[in-house]
Design a protein around this motif. Structure first.
Motif, PDB file in Angstrom:
ATOM      1  N   ASN A  86       2.306  -6.908  -3.543  1.00 35.77           N
ATOM      2  CA  ASN A  86       2.824  -5.622  -3.068  1.00 35.77           C
ATOM      3  C   ASN A  86       3.619  -5.815  -1.789  1.00 35.77           C
ATOM      4  O   ASN A  86       4.660  -5.197  -1.580  1.00 35.77           O
ATOM      5  CB  ASN A  86       1.654  -4.673  -2.757  1.00 35.77           C
ATOM      6  CG  ASN A  86       1.251  -3.807  -3.930  1.00 35.77           C
ATOM      7  OD1 ASN A  86       1.955  -2.884  -4.308  1.00 35.77           O
ATOM      8  ND2 ASN A  86       0.095  -4.130  -4.511  1.00 35.77           N
ATOM      9  N   ARG A 134      -0.922   6.845 -21.663  1.00 38.92           N
ATOM     10  CA  ARG A 134      -0.927   8.237 -21.222  1.00 38.92           C
ATOM     11  C   ARG A 134      -1.867   9.023 -22.141  1.00 38.92           C
ATOM     12  O   ARG A 134      -1.958   8.740 -23.338  1.00 38.92           O
ATOM     13  CB  ARG A 134       0.469   8.859 -21.296  1.00 38.92           C
ATOM     14  CG  ARG A 134       1.463   8.299 -20.287  1.00 38.92           C
ATOM     15  CD  ARG A 134       1.093   8.574 -18.835  1.00 38.92           C
ATOM     16  NE  ARG A 134       2.152   8.169 -17.931  1.00 38.92           N
ATOM     17  CZ  ARG A 134       2.304   6.937 -17.419  1.00 38.92           C
ATOM     18  NH1 ARG A 134       1.437   5.966 -17.730  1.00 38.92           N
ATOM     19  NH2 ARG A 134       3.314   6.657 -16.611  1.00 38.92           N
ATOM     20  N   LEU A 169       9.261   2.299 -15.532  1.00 37.55           N
ATOM     21  CA  LEU A 169       7.893   1.803 -15.446  1.00 37.55           C
ATOM     22  C   LEU A 169       7.757   1.149 -14.086  1.00 37.55           C
ATOM     23  O   LEU A 169       8.771   0.917 -13.414  1.00 37.55           O
ATOM     24  CB  LEU A 169       7.559   0.813 -16.585  1.00 37.55           C
ATOM     25  CG  LEU A 169       8.124  -0.595 -16.502  1.00 37.55           C
ATOM     26  CD1 LEU A 169       7.336  -1.525 -17.401  1.00 37.55           C
ATOM     27  CD2 LEU A 169       9.582  -0.615 -16.908  1.00 37.55           C
ATOM     28  N   SER A 209       1.815   1.174 -19.519  1.00 38.34           N
ATOM     29  CA  SER A 209       0.578   1.904 -19.240  1.00 38.34           C
ATOM     30  C   SER A 209       0.387   3.062 -20.225  1.00 38.34           C
ATOM     31  O   SER A 209       1.357   3.606 -20.756  1.00 38.34           O
ATOM     32  CB  SER A 209       0.603   2.420 -17.803  1.00 38.34           C
ATOM     33  OG  SER A 209       1.738   3.234 -17.619  1.00 38.34           O
ATOM     34  N   CYS A 248       9.120   0.207  -8.164  1.00 40.99           N
ATOM     35  CA  CYS A 248       7.661   0.330  -8.188  1.00 40.99           C
ATOM     36  C   CYS A 248       7.265   1.171  -6.968  1.00 40.99           C
ATOM     37  O   CYS A 248       7.526   0.761  -5.826  1.00 40.99           O
ATOM     38  CB  CYS A 248       6.952  -1.021  -8.142  1.00 40.99           C
ATOM     39  SG  CYS A 248       5.149  -0.849  -8.324  1.00 40.99           S
ATOM     40  N   ALA A 249       6.663   2.320  -7.216  1.00 42.94           N
ATOM     41  CA  ALA A 249       6.136   3.124  -6.103  1.00 42.94           C
ATOM     42  C   ALA A 249       4.912   2.395  -5.563  1.00 42.94           C
ATOM     43  O   ALA A 249       4.155   1.801  -6.333  1.00 42.94           O
ATOM     44  CB  ALA A 249       5.751   4.514  -6.598  1.00 42.94           C
ATOM     45  N   GLU A 303       1.783   2.909  -2.863  1.00 43.27           N
ATOM     46  CA  GLU A 303       0.931   3.481  -1.816  1.00 43.27           C
ATOM     47  C   GLU A 303       0.282   2.378  -0.995  1.00 43.27           C
ATOM     48  O   GLU A 303      -0.203   2.629   0.112  1.00 43.27           O
ATOM     49  CB  GLU A 303      -0.190   4.317  -2.448  1.00 43.27           C
ATOM     50  CG  GLU A 303       0.210   5.735  -2.757  1.00 43.27           C
ATOM     51  CD  GLU A 303      -0.688   6.372  -3.809  1.00 43.27           C
ATOM     52  OE1 GLU A 303      -0.657   7.595  -3.899  1.00 43.27           O
ATOM     53  OE2 GLU A 303      -1.374   5.651  -4.551  1.00 43.27           O
ATOM     54  N   ALA A 304       0.259   1.183  -1.548  1.00 41.05           N
ATOM     55  CA  ALA A 304      -0.384   0.048  -0.859  1.00 41.05           C
ATOM     56  C   ALA A 304       0.138  -0.084   0.579  1.00 41.05           C
ATOM     57  O   ALA A 304      -0.600  -0.476   1.484  1.00 41.05           O
ATOM     58  CB  ALA A 304      -0.135  -1.247  -1.624  1.00 41.05           C
TER      59      ALA A 304
HETATM   60  C1  LIG Z   1       2.675   7.433  -5.465  1.00 42.04           C
HETATM   61  C2  LIG Z   1       2.423   6.165  -6.239  1.00 42.04           C
HETATM   62  C3  LIG Z   1       1.902   5.065  -5.597  1.00 42.04           C
HETATM   63  C4  LIG Z   1       1.685   3.867  -6.284  1.00 42.04           C
HETATM   64  N1  LIG Z   1       1.229   2.762  -5.590  1.00 42.04           N
HETATM   65  C5  LIG Z   1       1.202   1.563  -6.219  1.00 42.04           C
HETATM   66  C6  LIG Z   1       0.935   0.376  -5.471  1.00 42.04           C
HETATM   67  O1  LIG Z   1       0.680   0.409  -4.276  1.00 42.04           O
HETATM   68  N2  LIG Z   1       0.993  -0.816  -6.113  1.00 42.04           N
HETATM   69  C7  LIG Z   1       1.283  -0.895  -7.459  1.00 42.04           C
HETATM   70  O2  LIG Z   1       1.330  -2.015  -7.985  1.00 42.04           O
HETATM   71  N3  LIG Z   1       1.524   0.213  -8.193  1.00 42.04           N
HETATM   72  C8  LIG Z   1       1.515   1.436  -7.611  1.00 42.04           C
HETATM   73  N4  LIG Z   1       1.830   2.561  -8.321  1.00 42.04           N
HETATM   74  C9  LIG Z   1       2.144   2.459  -9.742  1.00 42.04           C
HETATM   75  C10 LIG Z   1       1.081   3.082 -10.641  1.00 42.04           C
HETATM   76  O3  LIG Z   1       0.006   2.198 -10.782  1.00 42.04           O
HETATM   77  C11 LIG Z   1       1.743   3.391 -11.979  1.00 42.04           C
HETATM   78  O4  LIG Z   1       2.711   4.409 -11.781  1.00 42.04           O
HETATM   79  C12 LIG Z   1       0.787   3.867 -13.079  1.00 42.04           C
HETATM   80  O5  LIG Z   1      -0.162   2.882 -13.377  1.00 42.04           O
HETATM   81  C13 LIG Z   1       1.564   4.226 -14.349  1.00 42.04           C
HETATM   82  O6  LIG Z   1       2.334   3.107 -14.781  1.00 42.04           O
HETATM   83  P1  LIG Z   1       3.911   3.134 -14.898  1.00 42.04           P
HETATM   84  O7  LIG Z   1       4.470   3.506 -13.541  1.00 42.04           O
HETATM   85  O8  LIG Z   1       4.291   1.730 -15.286  1.00 42.04           O
HETATM   86  O9  LIG Z   1       4.291   4.149 -15.924  1.00 42.04           O
HETATM   87  C14 LIG Z   1       1.993   3.788  -7.672  1.00 42.04           C
HETATM   88  C15 LIG Z   1       2.517   4.914  -8.307  1.00 42.04           C
HETATM   89  C16 LIG Z   1       2.717   6.085  -7.615  1.00 42.04           C
HETATM   90  C17 LIG Z   1       3.313   7.265  -8.333  1.00 42.04           C
END
Ligand SMILES: Cc1cc2nc3c(=O)[nH]c(=O)nc-3n(C[C@H](O)[C@H](O)[C@H](O)COP(=O)(O)O)c2cc1C
Length: 223
Positions: A120, A211, A11, A209, A165-166, A168-169
């Motif tokens: 972030n 789905r 997650l 989150s 945590c991925a 993009e920010a």
């Molecule tokens: C490519 C990518 C970029 C994301 N960028 C952000 C981000 O900048 N900040 C953040 O808090 N979450 C970020 N997320 C998390 C997503 O919000 C999250 O994957 C989505 O809400 C699903 O929740 P989960 O990852 O907990 O399953 C990113 C996820 C992905 C895949």
């Protein structure tokens, strides 16, 4: 750990413990992730691993810049389409609302939301960060390859007891980061991944989150 367990337990962790992640572990994760598939075997990914004093430096640089602008430098690619249609628009809105609700930040608390967004740029307290970039000549197919590579990293992290945590920010600071990381002009920064040990005591990590059901995104043809 089974692949299904890694998938289910991954997650987006937004509060990490300060315990460091050995660089040897990060190397092992990346060695594993390099087996990810890519069209034509282009392997169109590039990773910057940032830890220790180098991580503190990135945080300090961005903290100073954030004081001038919370919007950063704009992005080089559109993070979302400009007029997101349904059902995507509602999904994006809902996940944000649910996240803020989980940590008790009310809808009208704009400052609280901004402060949470700013986390972030502290990597949510993680001791390690990975920045992913891609050669500018690449097309949507190769961006998909990069996404698969990043998912491999996130799943292998689970196998090592780590969370991610991925982010993009980070794209809003592409100029500052590009200069600091000495990114060649040929590479475009896509996103970061915070990497570390999950802080289970923080309610932000207890939010799961939603789905959409399988039927909403799958078409079965045949028997
Ligand atoms: C490519 C990518 C970029 C994301 N960028 C952000 C981000 O900048 N900040 C953040 O808090 N979450 C970020 N997320 C998390 C997503 O919000 C999250 O994957 C989505 O809400 C699903 O929740 P989960 O990852 O907990 O399953 C990113 C996820 C992905 C895949």
């Amino acid at each position: 750990m089974k692949v299904s367990e890694a998938l289910d337990s991954r997650l987006s962790v937004r509060a990490f413990l300060p315990a460091p992640v050995p660089v040897a572990t990060i190397r092992a994760i990346l060695e594993g992730a390099k087996r990810s598939p890519s069209g034509g075997n282009l392997q169109p990914w590039h990773v910057h691993v940032v830890t220790g004093a180098a991580l503190d430096e990135v945080k300090a640089i961005i903290k100073a810049r954030l004081a001038d602008s919370t919007a950063g430098e704009g992005t080089e690619y559109q993070i979302y389409p400009p007029n997101l249609t349904e059902p995507y628009r509602t999904r994006r809105f809902r996940v944000g609302e649910q996240l803020y609700e989980a940590i008790g930040i009310a809808r009208d608390n704009k400052f609280g939301r901004l402060m949470q967004f700013a986390r972030n740029f502290e990597f949510f307290g993680a001791p390690a960060a990975l920045f992913f970039s891609i050669d500018r000549q690449m097309q949507p197919g190769q961006w998909a390859d990069l996404g698969m590579f990043m998912q491999s990293v996130m799943l292998l992290a689970r196998e090592h007891g780590l969370d991610t945590c991925a982010q993009e920010a980070w794209a809003i600071w592409h100029k500052t980061l590009g200069t600091h990381l000495k990114l060649p002009d040929t590479l475009m920064l896509f996103a970061g991944i915070s990497l570390g040990y999950r802080d289970d005591g923080n309610p932000i990590n207890h939010f799961r989150s939603e789905r959409a059901p399988l039927e909403d995104f799958t078409t079965f043809l045949g028997d």
